[in-house]
Write a protein that holds these residues in place. Sequence first.
Motif, PDB file in Angstrom:
ATOM      1  N   GLU A   1      -8.813  -5.283   5.014  1.00 44.14           N
ATOM      2  CA  GLU A   1      -8.759  -5.098   6.468  1.00 44.14           C
ATOM      3  C   GLU A   1      -7.480  -4.398   6.947  1.00 44.14           C
ATOM      4  OE1 GLU A   1      -9.311  -8.981   8.165  1.00 44.14           O
ATOM      5  OE2 GLU A   1     -11.465  -8.974   7.738  1.00 44.14           O
ATOM      6  N   HIS A   2      -6.472  -4.327   6.126  1.00 42.87           N
ATOM      7  CA  HIS A   2      -5.196  -3.736   6.513  1.00 42.87           C
ATOM      8  C   HIS A   2      -4.866  -2.572   5.581  1.00 42.87           C
ATOM      9  CE1 HIS A   2      -5.058  -7.860   8.053  1.00 42.87           C
ATOM     10  NE2 HIS A   2      -4.334  -7.357   9.039  1.00 42.87           N
ATOM     11  N   LYS A   3      -4.694  -1.415   6.168  1.00 40.52           N
ATOM     12  CA  LYS A   3      -4.371  -0.227   5.377  1.00 40.52           C
ATOM     13  C   LYS A   3      -3.146   0.465   5.960  1.00 40.52           C
ATOM     14  CE  LYS A   3      -7.697  -0.734   2.502  1.00 40.52           C
ATOM     15  NZ  LYS A   3      -7.381  -1.211   1.185  1.00 40.52           N
ATOM     16  N   LEU A   4      -2.382   1.098   5.078  1.00 36.65           N
ATOM     17  CA  LEU A   4      -1.212   1.858   5.486  1.00 36.65           C
ATOM     18  C   LEU A   4      -1.550   3.334   5.561  1.00 36.65           C
ATOM     19  CD1 LEU A   4       1.398   0.180   3.123  1.00 36.65           C
ATOM     20  CD2 LEU A   4       1.132  -0.215   5.573  1.00 36.65           C
ATOM     21  N   ARG A   5      -0.970   4.004   6.547  1.00 35.59           N
ATOM     22  CA  ARG A   5      -1.100   5.456   6.601  1.00 35.59           C
ATOM     23  C   ARG A   5      -0.239   6.049   5.488  1.00 35.59           C
ATOM     24  NH1 ARG A   5       0.403   3.933  11.500  1.00 35.59           N
ATOM     25  NH2 ARG A   5       2.319   5.116  11.385  1.00 35.59           N
TER      26      ARG A   5
ATOM     27  N   ALA B   1       4.479  -1.327   8.994  1.00 33.74           N
ATOM     28  CA  ALA B   1       3.102  -1.512   9.447  1.00 33.74           C
ATOM     29  C   ALA B   1       3.074  -2.449  10.653  1.00 33.74           C
ATOM     30  CB  ALA B   1       2.246  -2.070   8.319  1.00 33.74           C
ATOM     31  N   LYS B   2       2.207  -2.129  11.590  1.00 36.09           N
ATOM     32  CA  LYS B   2       2.120  -2.888  12.855  1.00 36.09           C
ATOM     33  C   LYS B   2       1.577  -4.301  12.673  1.00 36.09           C
ATOM     34  CE  LYS B   2       3.369   0.596  15.420  1.00 36.09           C
ATOM     35  NZ  LYS B   2       4.769   0.698  15.680  1.00 36.09           N
ATOM     36  N   PHE B   3       0.933  -4.579  11.543  1.00 36.97           N
ATOM     37  CA  PHE B   3       0.317  -5.895  11.375  1.00 36.97           C
ATOM     38  C   PHE B   3       1.287  -6.968  10.900  1.00 36.97           C
ATOM     39  CE2 PHE B   3      -1.075  -3.072   7.887  1.00 36.97           C
ATOM     40  CZ  PHE B   3      -0.462  -3.680   6.787  1.00 36.97           C
ATOM     41  N   TRP B   4       2.528  -6.613  10.569  1.00 35.11           N
ATOM     42  CA  TRP B   4       3.516  -7.617  10.164  1.00 35.11           C
ATOM     43  C   TRP B   4       4.214  -8.192  11.390  1.00 35.11           C
ATOM     44  CZ3 TRP B   4       2.120  -8.596   5.605  1.00 35.11           C
ATOM     45  CH2 TRP B   4       1.918  -7.636   4.630  1.00 35.11           C
ATOM     46  N   SER B   5       4.560  -9.461  11.310  1.00 28.93           N
ATOM     47  CA  SER B   5       5.434 -10.048  12.328  1.00 28.93           C
ATOM     48  C   SER B   5       6.845  -9.516  12.066  1.00 28.93           C
ATOM     49  CB  SER B   5       5.418 -11.574  12.232  1.00 28.93           C
ATOM     50  OG  SER B   5       6.117 -11.997  11.064  1.00 28.93           O
ATOM     51  N   PRO B   6       7.755  -9.637  13.018  1.00 36.95           N
ATOM     52  CA  PRO B   6       9.127  -9.193  12.763  1.00 36.95           C
ATOM     53  C   PRO B   6       9.756  -9.890  11.544  1.00 36.95           C
ATOM     54  CG  PRO B   6       8.794  -9.481  15.114  1.00 36.95           C
ATOM     55  CD  PRO B   6       7.552 -10.008  14.426  1.00 36.95           C
ATOM     56  N   ALA B   7       9.484 -11.168  11.373  1.00 34.00           N
ATOM     57  CA  ALA B   7      10.053 -11.900  10.228  1.00 34.00           C
ATOM     58  C   ALA B   7       9.470 -11.403   8.907  1.00 34.00           C
ATOM     59  CB  ALA B   7       9.814 -13.401  10.379  1.00 34.00           C
TER      60      ALA B   7
ATOM     61  N   THR C   1       5.982  -7.397  -7.046  1.00 30.42           N
ATOM     62  CA  THR C   1       4.805  -7.863  -6.305  1.00 30.42           C
ATOM     63  C   THR C   1       4.681  -7.134  -4.972  1.00 30.42           C
ATOM     64  OG1 THR C   1       5.172 -10.013  -7.331  1.00 30.42           O
ATOM     65  CG2 THR C   1       3.563  -9.927  -5.554  1.00 30.42           C
ATOM     66  N   ILE C   2       5.797  -6.867  -4.311  1.00 33.99           N
ATOM     67  CA  ILE C   2       5.765  -6.098  -3.062  1.00 33.99           C
ATOM     68  C   ILE C   2       5.258  -4.687  -3.328  1.00 33.99           C
ATOM     69  CG2 ILE C   2       7.219  -5.053  -1.276  1.00 33.99           C
ATOM     70  CD1 ILE C   2       8.865  -7.684  -1.342  1.00 33.99           C
ATOM     71  N   ASP C   3       5.671  -4.100  -4.429  1.00 39.39           N
ATOM     72  CA  ASP C   3       5.188  -2.771  -4.792  1.00 39.39           C
ATOM     73  C   ASP C   3       3.678  -2.798  -5.052  1.00 39.39           C
ATOM     74  OD1 ASP C   3       5.663   0.005  -5.302  1.00 39.39           O
ATOM     75  OD2 ASP C   3       5.470  -0.426  -7.439  1.00 39.39           O
ATOM     76  N   GLN C   4       3.196  -3.847  -5.673  1.00 40.18           N
ATOM     77  CA  GLN C   4       1.755  -3.989  -5.901  1.00 40.18           C
ATOM     78  C   GLN C   4       0.998  -4.120  -4.577  1.00 40.18           C
ATOM     79  OE1 GLN C   4       1.781  -7.373  -8.512  1.00 40.18           O
ATOM     80  NE2 GLN C   4       1.911  -6.120 -10.356  1.00 40.18           N
ATOM     81  N   LEU C   5       1.577  -4.856  -3.630  1.00 45.29           N
ATOM     82  CA  LEU C   5       0.966  -4.987  -2.311  1.00 45.29           C
ATOM     83  C   LEU C   5       0.940  -3.617  -1.613  1.00 45.29           C
ATOM     84  CD1 LEU C   5      -0.194  -6.665   0.022  1.00 45.29           C
ATOM     85  CD2 LEU C   5       2.170  -7.115   0.734  1.00 45.29           C
ATOM     86  N   ASN C   6       2.019  -2.886  -1.716  1.00 46.59           N
ATOM     87  CA  ASN C   6       2.095  -1.539  -1.151  1.00 46.59           C
ATOM     88  C   ASN C   6       0.970  -0.670  -1.693  1.00 46.59           C
ATOM     89  OD1 ASN C   6       3.325   0.588   0.372  1.00 46.59           O
ATOM     90  ND2 ASN C   6       4.314   1.286  -1.507  1.00 46.59           N
ATOM     91  N   THR C   7       0.766  -0.713  -2.993  1.00 45.05           N
ATOM     92  CA  THR C   7      -0.301   0.057  -3.643  1.00 45.05           C
ATOM     93  C   THR C   7      -1.678  -0.404  -3.166  1.00 45.05           C
ATOM     94  OG1 THR C   7       1.074   0.459  -5.579  1.00 45.05           O
ATOM     95  CG2 THR C   7      -1.307   0.705  -5.869  1.00 45.05           C
ATOM     96  N   CYS C   8      -1.874  -1.699  -3.102  1.00 41.49           N
ATOM     97  CA  CYS C   8      -3.160  -2.271  -2.666  1.00 41.49           C
ATOM     98  C   CYS C   8      -3.521  -1.816  -1.256  1.00 41.49           C
ATOM     99  CB  CYS C   8      -3.080  -3.795  -2.722  1.00 41.49           C
ATOM    100  SG  CYS C   8      -4.528  -4.649  -2.135  1.00 41.49           S
ATOM    101  N   LEU C   9      -2.529  -1.759  -0.380  1.00 48.31           N
ATOM    102  CA  LEU C   9      -2.786  -1.412   1.018  1.00 48.31           C
ATOM    103  C   LEU C   9      -2.935   0.096   1.218  1.00 48.31           C
ATOM    104  CD1 LEU C   9      -0.396  -3.916   2.808  1.00 48.31           C
ATOM    105  CD2 LEU C   9      -2.868  -4.115   2.439  1.00 48.31           C
ATOM    106  N   ARG C  10      -2.749   0.853   0.181  1.00 46.47           N
ATOM    107  CA  ARG C  10      -2.925   2.312   0.255  1.00 46.47           C
ATOM    108  C   ARG C  10      -4.208   2.766  -0.430  1.00 46.47           C
ATOM    109  NH1 ARG C  10       1.481   4.512   2.419  1.00 46.47           N
ATOM    110  NH2 ARG C  10       3.368   3.267   2.334  1.00 46.47           N
ATOM    111  N   SER C  11      -4.892   1.876  -1.126  1.00 51.10           N
ATOM    112  CA  SER C  11      -6.091   2.292  -1.854  1.00 51.10           C
ATOM    113  C   SER C  11      -7.360   2.059  -1.051  1.00 51.10           C
ATOM    114  CB  SER C  11      -6.181   1.565  -3.177  1.00 51.10           C
ATOM    115  OG  SER C  11      -6.177   0.172  -3.003  1.00 51.10           O
TER     116      SER C  11
END
Length: 76
Positions: free
Chosen positions: A30-34, A42-48, A66-76
């Motif tokens: 449901e959440h993708k990065l440009r 990304a607009k879907f994160w809270s400030p924290a 793990t953050i890098d893996q999340l980055n990849t997941c949100l771009r695929s």
Amino acid sequence: MERPDHDFNELFQQLGLPNSETAIEKFCSEHKLRKEEALPDAKFWSPAQAQFLREAWHQDSDWIVTIDQLNTCLRS
């Protein structure tokens, strides 16, 4: 010195998000990065959440893989 391994479940828990396998899959679908968008911007994160992601990335913390893996997941 070896870094501790963190998985998606732990990262989602750290971000205060539901961390079941189903919830993680739903979030990633449901959440993708440009293309040009940085993960913490990304607009879907809270400030924290954005601050945690930004600081972990800049400090090359033990969450970085793990953050890098999340980055990849949100771009695929």
